[in-house]
Structures are given as structure tokens and as C-alpha cells.
Write a protein that holds these residues in place. Structure first.
Motif, PDB file in Angstrom:
ATOM      1  N   ARG A  32      62.152 -19.293   2.686  1.00  0.00           N
ATOM      2  CA  ARG A  32      62.882 -19.908   3.802  1.00  0.00           C
ATOM      3  C   ARG A  32      62.822 -21.432   3.712  1.00  0.00           C
ATOM      4  O   ARG A  32      63.830 -22.112   3.899  1.00  0.00           O
ATOM      5  N   LYS A  33      61.640 -21.967   3.419  1.00  0.00           N
ATOM      6  CA  LYS A  33      61.522 -23.422   3.306  1.00  0.00           C
ATOM      7  C   LYS A  33      62.341 -23.929   2.129  1.00  0.00           C
ATOM      8  O   LYS A  33      63.015 -24.957   2.230  1.00  0.00           O
ATOM      9  N   GLN A  34      62.316 -23.235   1.008  1.00  0.00           N
ATOM     10  CA  GLN A  34      63.086 -23.646  -0.160  1.00  0.00           C
ATOM     11  C   GLN A  34      64.578 -23.672   0.175  1.00  0.00           C
ATOM     12  O   GLN A  34      65.293 -24.578  -0.236  1.00  0.00           O
ATOM     13  N   GLU A  35      65.013 -22.706   0.951  1.00  0.00           N
ATOM     14  CA  GLU A  35      66.411 -22.666   1.380  1.00  0.00           C
ATOM     15  C   GLU A  35      66.735 -23.866   2.278  1.00  0.00           C
ATOM     16  O   GLU A  35      67.772 -24.503   2.121  1.00  0.00           O
ATOM     17  N   ARG A  36      65.830 -24.191   3.204  1.00  0.00           N
ATOM     18  CA  ARG A  36      66.030 -25.351   4.084  1.00  0.00           C
ATOM     19  C   ARG A  36      66.061 -26.655   3.295  1.00  0.00           C
ATOM     20  O   ARG A  36      66.753 -27.590   3.667  1.00  0.00           O
ATOM     21  N   LEU A  37      65.294 -26.716   2.204  1.00  0.00           N
ATOM     22  CA  LEU A  37      65.286 -27.925   1.376  1.00  0.00           C
ATOM     23  C   LEU A  37      66.606 -28.102   0.629  1.00  0.00           C
ATOM     24  O   LEU A  37      66.877 -29.174   0.094  1.00  0.00           O
ATOM     25  N   GLY A  38      67.399 -27.034   0.559  1.00  0.00           N
ATOM     26  CA  GLY A  38      68.744 -27.131   0.002  1.00  0.00           C
ATOM     27  C   GLY A  38      68.870 -26.969  -1.498  1.00  0.00           C
ATOM     28  O   GLY A  38      69.966 -27.010  -2.028  1.00  0.00           O
ATOM     29  N   GLY A  39      67.779 -26.806  -2.162  1.00  0.00           N
ATOM     30  CA  GLY A  39      67.870 -26.634  -3.610  1.00  0.00           C
ATOM     31  C   GLY A  39      68.200 -25.201  -3.969  1.00  0.00           C
ATOM     32  O   GLY A  39      67.783 -24.273  -3.290  1.00  0.00           O
ATOM     33  N   PRO A  40      68.962 -25.010  -5.037  1.00  0.00           N
ATOM     34  CA  PRO A  40      69.242 -23.640  -5.466  1.00  0.00           C
ATOM     35  C   PRO A  40      67.971 -22.998  -6.011  1.00  0.00           C
ATOM     36  O   PRO A  40      67.102 -23.689  -6.546  1.00  0.00           O
ATOM     37  N   LEU A  41      67.860 -21.704  -5.839  1.00  0.00           N
ATOM     38  CA  LEU A  41      66.706 -20.991  -6.388  1.00  0.00           C
ATOM     39  C   LEU A  41      66.896 -20.824  -7.890  1.00  0.00           C
ATOM     40  O   LEU A  41      67.952 -20.402  -8.347  1.00  0.00           O
ATOM     41  N   ALA A  42      65.857 -21.168  -8.621  1.00  0.00           N
ATOM     42  CA  ALA A  42      65.886 -21.027 -10.071  1.00  0.00           C
ATOM     43  C   ALA A  42      64.460 -20.844 -10.561  1.00  0.00           C
ATOM     44  O   ALA A  42      63.501 -21.294  -9.925  1.00  0.00           O
ATOM     45  N   CYS A  43      64.329 -20.200 -11.686  1.00  0.00           N
ATOM     46  CA  CYS A  43      63.031 -20.008 -12.325  1.00  0.00           C
ATOM     47  C   CYS A  43      62.522 -21.360 -12.834  1.00  0.00           C
ATOM     48  O   CYS A  43      63.255 -22.110 -13.467  1.00  0.00           O
ATOM     49  N   ALA A  44      61.256 -21.650 -12.565  1.00  0.00           N
ATOM     50  CA  ALA A  44      60.660 -22.916 -12.992  1.00  0.00           C
ATOM     51  C   ALA A  44      60.472 -22.980 -14.503  1.00  0.00           C
ATOM     52  O   ALA A  44      60.294 -24.063 -15.052  1.00  0.00           O
ATOM     53  N   ALA A  45      60.539 -21.850 -15.182  1.00  0.00           N
ATOM     54  CA  ALA A  45      60.357 -21.837 -16.637  1.00  0.00           C
ATOM     55  C   ALA A  45      61.682 -21.895 -17.384  1.00  0.00           C
ATOM     56  O   ALA A  45      61.891 -22.779 -18.211  1.00  0.00           O
ATOM     57  N   CYS A  46      62.585 -20.973 -17.089  1.00  0.00           N
ATOM     58  CA  CYS A  46      63.841 -20.899 -17.853  1.00  0.00           C
ATOM     59  C   CYS A  46      64.991 -21.610 -17.152  1.00  0.00           C
ATOM     60  O   CYS A  46      66.060 -21.784 -17.734  1.00  0.00           O
ATOM     61  N   ASP A  47      64.793 -21.987 -15.911  1.00  0.00           N
ATOM     62  CA  ASP A  47      65.770 -22.729 -15.095  1.00  0.00           C
ATOM     63  C   ASP A  47      67.042 -21.930 -14.785  1.00  0.00           C
ATOM     64  O   ASP A  47      68.033 -22.492 -14.349  1.00  0.00           O
ATOM     65  N   ARG A  48      67.005 -20.622 -15.012  1.00  0.00           N
ATOM     66  CA  ARG A  48      68.163 -19.801 -14.656  1.00  0.00           C
ATOM     67  C   ARG A  48      68.156 -19.515 -13.161  1.00  0.00           C
ATOM     68  O   ARG A  48      67.107 -19.232 -12.586  1.00  0.00           O
ATOM     69  N   PRO A  49      69.317 -19.589 -12.524  1.00  0.00           N
ATOM     70  CA  PRO A  49      69.402 -19.266 -11.093  1.00  0.00           C
ATOM     71  C   PRO A  49      68.954 -17.828 -10.850  1.00  0.00           C
ATOM     72  O   PRO A  49      69.108 -16.958 -11.708  1.00  0.00           O
ATOM     73  N   ALA A  50      68.402 -17.609  -9.667  1.00  0.00           N
ATOM     74  CA  ALA A  50      67.926 -16.266  -9.324  1.00  0.00           C
ATOM     75  C   ALA A  50      67.861 -16.138  -7.811  1.00  0.00           C
ATOM     76  O   ALA A  50      67.834 -17.136  -7.087  1.00  0.00           O
ATOM     77  N   SER A  51      67.816 -14.913  -7.349  1.00  0.00           N
ATOM     78  CA  SER A  51      67.623 -14.655  -5.925  1.00  0.00           C
ATOM     79  C   SER A  51      66.120 -14.495  -5.672  1.00  0.00           C
ATOM     80  O   SER A  51      65.336 -14.316  -6.608  1.00  0.00           O
ATOM     81  N   LYS A  52      65.734 -14.515  -4.408  1.00  0.00           N
ATOM     82  CA  LYS A  52      64.316 -14.360  -4.098  1.00  0.00           C
ATOM     83  C   LYS A  52      63.793 -12.990  -4.531  1.00  0.00           C
ATOM     84  O   LYS A  52      62.610 -12.842  -4.799  1.00  0.00           O
ATOM     85  N   HIS A  53      64.670 -12.019  -4.637  1.00  0.00           N
ATOM     86  CA  HIS A  53      64.263 -10.682  -5.050  1.00  0.00           C
ATOM     87  C   HIS A  53      64.024 -10.604  -6.556  1.00  0.00           C
ATOM     88  O   HIS A  53      63.391  -9.666  -7.032  1.00  0.00           O
ATOM     89  N   GLU A  54      64.528 -11.583  -7.289  1.00  0.00           N
ATOM     90  CA  GLU A  54      64.362 -11.620  -8.740  1.00  0.00           C
ATOM     91  C   GLU A  54      63.204 -12.509  -9.178  1.00  0.00           C
ATOM     92  O   GLU A  54      62.914 -12.600 -10.360  1.00  0.00           O
ATOM     93  N   LEU A  55      62.552 -13.171  -8.223  1.00  0.00           N
ATOM     94  CA  LEU A  55      61.510 -14.134  -8.561  1.00  0.00           C
ATOM     95  C   LEU A  55      60.150 -13.732  -8.013  1.00  0.00           C
ATOM     96  O   LEU A  55      60.050 -13.102  -6.962  1.00  0.00           O
ATOM     97  N   GLU A  56      59.121 -14.120  -8.745  1.00  0.00           N
ATOM     98  CA  GLU A  56      57.741 -14.010  -8.299  1.00  0.00           C
ATOM     99  C   GLU A  56      57.252 -15.432  -8.053  1.00  0.00           C
ATOM    100  O   GLU A  56      57.846 -16.382  -8.549  1.00  0.00           O
ATOM    101  N   LEU A  57      56.183 -15.580  -7.299  1.00  0.00           N
ATOM    102  CA  LEU A  57      55.612 -16.900  -7.061  1.00  0.00           C
ATOM    103  C   LEU A  57      54.256 -16.991  -7.757  1.00  0.00           C
ATOM    104  O   LEU A  57      53.394 -16.128  -7.568  1.00  0.00           O
TER     105      LEU A  57
END
Length: 131
Positions: A32-57
Motif C-alpha cells: 500500500r505504501k509503495q502504491e502511495r509513493l507512486g512508483g511502479p512495482l518491479a523486482c529489485a533484481a531483474c527490474d521487470r514489472p510485477a504485481s504484488k502477488h508475483e513478488l516476495e519481500l
């Protein structure tokens, strides 16, 4: 201190915390905070866009994780201490940390994670450039 990943059995963090309501609530707050910050979700390693359901923290630090006296978990990690990663990229990161004695034993978790993350990025970039 060791950054080496311990087996799930007997490991309260992996066996209990990562399955706890506290962790799932913290994970939701992070997205939720990442969404409020306005940045697109992406993997920190491969930089491919992803949804929250496709990502681990991935935890850079466990300072916000604690076990209360009543046996319940608390999850108050700072936002910047959690990195979004695809499961495959997350596994690569942990494999590097687990297999390198310097990363697994002699650096802080944050330093080991940041170093391993850069190595994963380098490897994935090099692999993408191959024919």
C-alpha cells in the motif's frame, strides 16, 4: 552471527513468522505504501514489472521483527528494509548469500544482501544480453 539460511524446521522466523498474520499485514502495508509513493512495482533484481502477488519481500534487516511475550509476532520493519523480488530472483539472492562464506558469516545482513543483489543484477543483465 550468520546470514546463512537455516532449514525451516526449528526456525521460528521461517516456520512461524513468515506464516503469521503480523507478516501478512506488514506485507500488505508495504505494498500500500509503495502504491502511495507512486512508483511502479518491479523486482529489485531483474527490474521487470510485477504485481504484488508475483513478488516476495526480502528483509535487509530484522530489527523490526520481534516475538512478543504472548507468543505473537510483531512486524514493524521500516519500508526501506524490505525489497520486492520475484521468487526466482529471491532464491538466487539467498543462494549467493548461503554459498559465500564472507556473505553468510562476516558481513551484516544488509551488506550481504546488497552485495548479493548487485551480483544477481549483474548476472541477469549479462544473461539477457546473450543470444
Amino acid at each position: 552471527m550468520s546470514n546463512h539460511r537455516k532449514p525451516t524446521a526449528g526456525n521460528g522466523y521461517r516456520a512461524q513468522f513468515l506464516r503469521s498474520p503480523a507478516w501478512f499485514a506488514r506485507r500488505e502495508r508495504w505494498f500500500r505504501k509503495q502504491e502511495r509513493l507512486g512508483g511502479p512495482l518491479a523486482c529489485a533484481a531483474c527490474d521487470r514489472p510485477a504485481s504484488k502477488h508475483e513478488l516476495e519481500l526480502h528483509h535487509l534487516d530484522y530489527a523490526g521483527v520481534s516475538l512478543a511475550a504472548d507468543g505473537s509476532w510483531r512486524a514493524f520493519e521500516p519500508h526501506a528494509d524490505l525489497l520486492p523480488l520475484h521468487p526466482y530472483c529471491h532464491e538466487l539472492l539467498h543462494r549467493l548469500i548461503d554459498r559465500d562464506i564472507v556473505l553468510s558469516r562476516h558481513r551484516s545482513r544488509r551488506a550481504a544482501s546488497e552485495f548479493a543483489l548487485q551480483r544477481v543484477r549483474d548476472k541477469l543483465t549479462a544473461h539477457q544480453g546473450m543470444p
